[in-house]
Design a protein around this motif. Structure first.
Motif, PDB file in Angstrom:
ATOM      1  N   SER A 251       0.840  -1.204   0.000  1.00 24.22           N
ATOM      2  CA  SER A 251       0.000   0.000   0.000  1.00 24.22           C
ATOM      3  C   SER A 251       0.871   1.250   0.000  1.00 24.22           C
ATOM      4  CB  SER A 251      -0.897   0.027   1.242  1.00 24.22           C
ATOM      5  OG  SER A 251      -1.593  -1.185   1.386  1.00 24.22           O
ATOM      6  N   ALA A 252       1.905   1.229   0.840  1.00 22.75           N
ATOM      7  CA  ALA A 252       2.787   2.401   0.960  1.00 22.75           C
ATOM      8  C   ALA A 252       3.544   2.651  -0.342  1.00 22.75           C
ATOM      9  CB  ALA A 252       3.771   2.187   2.106  1.00 22.75           C
ATOM     10  N   PHE A 253       4.036   1.581  -0.943  1.00 20.85           N
ATOM     11  CA  PHE A 253       4.827   1.741  -2.169  1.00 20.85           C
ATOM     12  C   PHE A 253       3.960   2.316  -3.288  1.00 20.85           C
ATOM     13  CE2 PHE A 253       8.381  -1.652  -1.439  1.00 20.85           C
ATOM     14  CZ  PHE A 253       8.679  -1.056  -0.227  1.00 20.85           C
ATOM     15  N   GLY A 254       2.757   1.783  -3.426  1.00 17.79           N
ATOM     16  CA  GLY A 254       1.869   2.274  -4.492  1.00 17.79           C
ATOM     17  C   GLY A 254       1.527   3.742  -4.282  1.00 17.79           C
ATOM     18  N   LYS A 255       1.224   4.092  -3.039  1.00 22.28           N
ATOM     19  CA  LYS A 255       0.873   5.493  -2.737  1.00 22.28           C
ATOM     20  C   LYS A 255       2.069   6.399  -3.065  1.00 22.28           C
ATOM     21  CE  LYS A 255      -1.367   8.234   0.938  1.00 22.28           C
ATOM     22  NZ  LYS A 255      -0.612   9.372   1.422  1.00 22.28           N
ATOM     23  N   ALA A 256       3.257   5.959  -2.654  1.00 20.06           N
ATOM     24  CA  ALA A 256       4.463   6.762  -2.913  1.00 20.06           C
ATOM     25  C   ALA A 256       4.676   6.954  -4.407  1.00 20.06           C
ATOM     26  CB  ALA A 256       5.679   6.072  -2.304  1.00 20.06           C
TER      27      ALA A 256
END
Ligand code: F0G
Length: 433
Positions: A251-256
Motif C-alpha cells: 500500500s505504501a509503495f503504491g501510494k508513494a
C-alpha cells in the motif's frame, strides 16, 4: 490545505482532522489514509541531495530527509529518529542468474536500525503518538513491527505494549522486543486473532495503535520508494518486487509511486509484484478470483517465513488498488522455493530473513512464466536482516528444516559446518580437498 485524514474508499471519501485517532473510517469502516493539498515539488530533489551533507539528526534520517513528501507533522520536535532508512541498493549477480534476469538489485531494508523496513514507518508512527500526547503504544506483530515499535517507543519516552502470536515468532525478534523494554504479551492466538484483540484493548485503554492500519506508518514506508528513486538518480525501474503479509508495504509503495508521479518527480510508474508464501496467500487468491471484490481469509495460515504468516491482511483494499494502478501482479511461492532463494541471496554475501527471500523465489517464477522479461530493470525489496531468524538458517544448512506439513525440505544449497578433531593433520587433510 494542511494534511488531513481521508477514507480510502472513494465512494465515501470522508475527511477528518489529522489529529483524530483513526484506523478505520467512522462512517463506512473503510481504511484511512493521509492526504495533502497542492504541493510544488520543484527543488525537492536538490534539497534532498543537499541534506545528505547535513549533520542534523532529522536530515540524517532516510525518512525525514524527505519530509516535504510526508508533511503531516506541525512540529518536528516530536520526531524520534534512530537514523532509519539510508538502506543500500546492492547488486546480486548470482541472484540475478538464479532469478532469470540479466541484472538484479536489492534494496536491503534489513540495514535499518532494528533490522527491518518497519523502522521507516515506525519513526512516523512514534512522532504522531508524541504529537497526540499519547503515553502508551501497542501493536500485534509477527516480530519485526514489535521490535521496531519497542525501540522507537523507548527512544521517544513512550511505553511499548506488544502482542505476539505465541510460538510463532523468531527468537531474534522476540529478543529485540525484550531488550528494548517492551511489555510483551505472548497470546495463544494467531496474528489475525491478535490484531482483533489489540484493537479492542487499545481502544478501551486509550493506547495508540501502531500496526500498519495506522496511516502514519504508511507515510513513513513511502520513503523506501523515494529513497530508492533518489539513489537511482530518478530512473524508474520496470519492476519493484516485495513480499506481502499484512500488505502495508504494498500500500505504501503504491501510494508513494502515484504521489511521485503526480508531483512530477517521476514520469511513469514501475509495476509492483507482490509475493506471498503459498500457505498464507489470500491476496494471491483474491487476484485470481473473478471479481476481486472480497478477500477470503485463510483461517490457518502456515509458512516458515513467520513474518508473512498472515491469513487476513487488513490493508488488502489499498494493496489491490496499487496493484491495479501499477499494472502489477501477485505471485505465490512454496517453502522449498523460499528456502533455496534465501540461500542464493546469502551466497551473494547479502543475506536476508525468510520472508524477504520470497522476492527472489517470486522473480524466478515470474521470469519463468514470461511475466517479467530477463532484460527487465528489477529492484527487489529485502525486508529483513539475515540475523532475524538464525534458527531457520541453521536448520536449512544442516538439512533438518521441515516444511509446514512436517516434510523435510531439501537443502539444495546446504552448507553445513564440519565437525573436526583438534588435530592439525586432520584439519589439513580436510582442507586439502
Ligand atoms: N517482510 C518482513 C520481514 C516482515 O516483517 C513483514 C511484515 C513483511 C515482509 C510483510 O509486510 O505486512 O507490509 O505486507 N511483518 C509484520 C510484523 C506483519 O508484524 O512485523 P506487509
Amino acid at each position: 490545505m494542511p494534511a488531513e485524514l481521508a477514507c480510502f474508499d472513494e465512494r465515501c471519501g470522508a475527511r477528518f482532522p489529522v489529529t483524530d485517532v483513526l484506523y478505520n473510517c467512522p462512517r463506512c469502516g473503510g481504511l484511512i489514509e493521509t492526504v495533502y493539498g497542492q504541493r510544488d515539488a520543484s527543488g525537492w530533489k536538490q534539497l534532498w541531495r543537499e541534506r545528505r551533507m547535513s549533520n542534523l539528526p532529522i536530515d540524517q534520517s532516510g525518512v525525514w530527509r524527505y519530509r516535504e513528501f510526508l508533511p503531516f507533522l506541525d512540529d518536528y520536535r516530536h520526531v524520534v529518529t534512530l537514523r532509519e532508512g539510508n538502506t543500500p541498493l546492492l547488486e546480486g549477480p548470482g541472484a540475478a542468474a538464479y532469478g532469470g534476469l540479466d541484472r538484479l538489485v536489492f534494496k536491503h531494508q534489513g540495514f535499518n536500525p532494528t533490522g527491518s523496513f518497519k523502522d521507516n514507518g515506525m519513526t512516523c508512527g512514534a512522532a504522531q503518538a508524541r504529537r497526540l500526547g499519547m503515553q502508551r503504544v501497542a501493536c500485534v506483530s509477527t516480530g519485526n513491527t514489535s521490535a521496531s515499535m519497542a525501540a522507537y517507543a523507548s527512544a521517544g519516552g513512550l511505553q511499548p505494549v506488544i502482542f505476539l502470536p505465541h510460538g510463532n515468532i523468531s527468537f531474534g525478534k522476540l529478543a529485540q522486543a525484550l531488550e528494548y523494554g517492551a511489555r510483551t504479551l505472548q497470546v495463544e492466538a494467531n496474528f489475525d486473532q491478535n490484531l482483533a484483540l489489540v484493537r479492542v484493548v487499545a481502544g478501551q485503554l486509550g493506547i495508540y495503535l501502531l500496526n500498519s492500519i495506522n496511516p502514519f506508518r504508511i507515510e513513513g514506508q513511502k520513503t523506501i520508494m523515494v529513497e530508492m528513486m533518489d539513489q537511482r538518480d530518478w530512473r524508474v525501474p520496470d519492476w519493484v518486487v516485495l513480499p506481502g503479509g499484512n500488505l502495508g508495504n504494498a500500500s505504501a509503495f503504491g501510494k508513494a509511486l502515484r504521489e511521485m508521479r503526480d508531483l512530477g518527480l517521476i514520469d511513469r510508474l514501475p509495476r509492483l509484484a507482490v509475493v506471498q508464501a503459498a500457505g498464507a496467500a489470500p491476496f494471491y487468491e483474491l487476484m485470481r478470483s473473478a471479481d476481486r471484490s472480497r478477500l477470503r481469509r485463510v483461517e490457518h495460515p502456515e509458512t516458515l517465513a513467520t513474518a508473512i504468516k498472515i491469513g487476513d491482511p487488513v490493508s488488502w483494499p489499498k494493496a489491490l488498488h496499487e496493484i491495479e494502478a501499477t499494472g502489477g501482479v501477485v505471485e505465490s511461492v512454496t517453502e522449498q522455493e523460499i528456502a533455496d532463494a534465501k540461500a542464493v541471496i546469502g551466497r551473494c554475501g547479502i543475506g536476508c530473513e525468510p520472508a524477504s527471500a520470497a522476492t527472489l523465489a517470486g522473480i524466478r517464477k515470474l521470469t519463468g512464466s514470461g511475466v517479467i522479461s530477463g532484460d527487465s530493470d528489477v529492484v527487489a525489496i529485502l525486508t529483513g536482516n539475515v540475523l532475524k531468524d538464525p534458527d531457520y538458517i541453521h536448520r536449512y544448512h544442516t538439512g533438518i528444516l521441515q516444511g509446514i506439513a512436517g516434510e523435510r525440505l531439501i537443502s539444495n544449497l546446504g552448507n553445513p559446518p564440519a565437525l573436526v578433531q583438534c588435530n592439525t593433520s586432520a584439519i589439513i587433510s580436510l582442507l586439502q580437498v
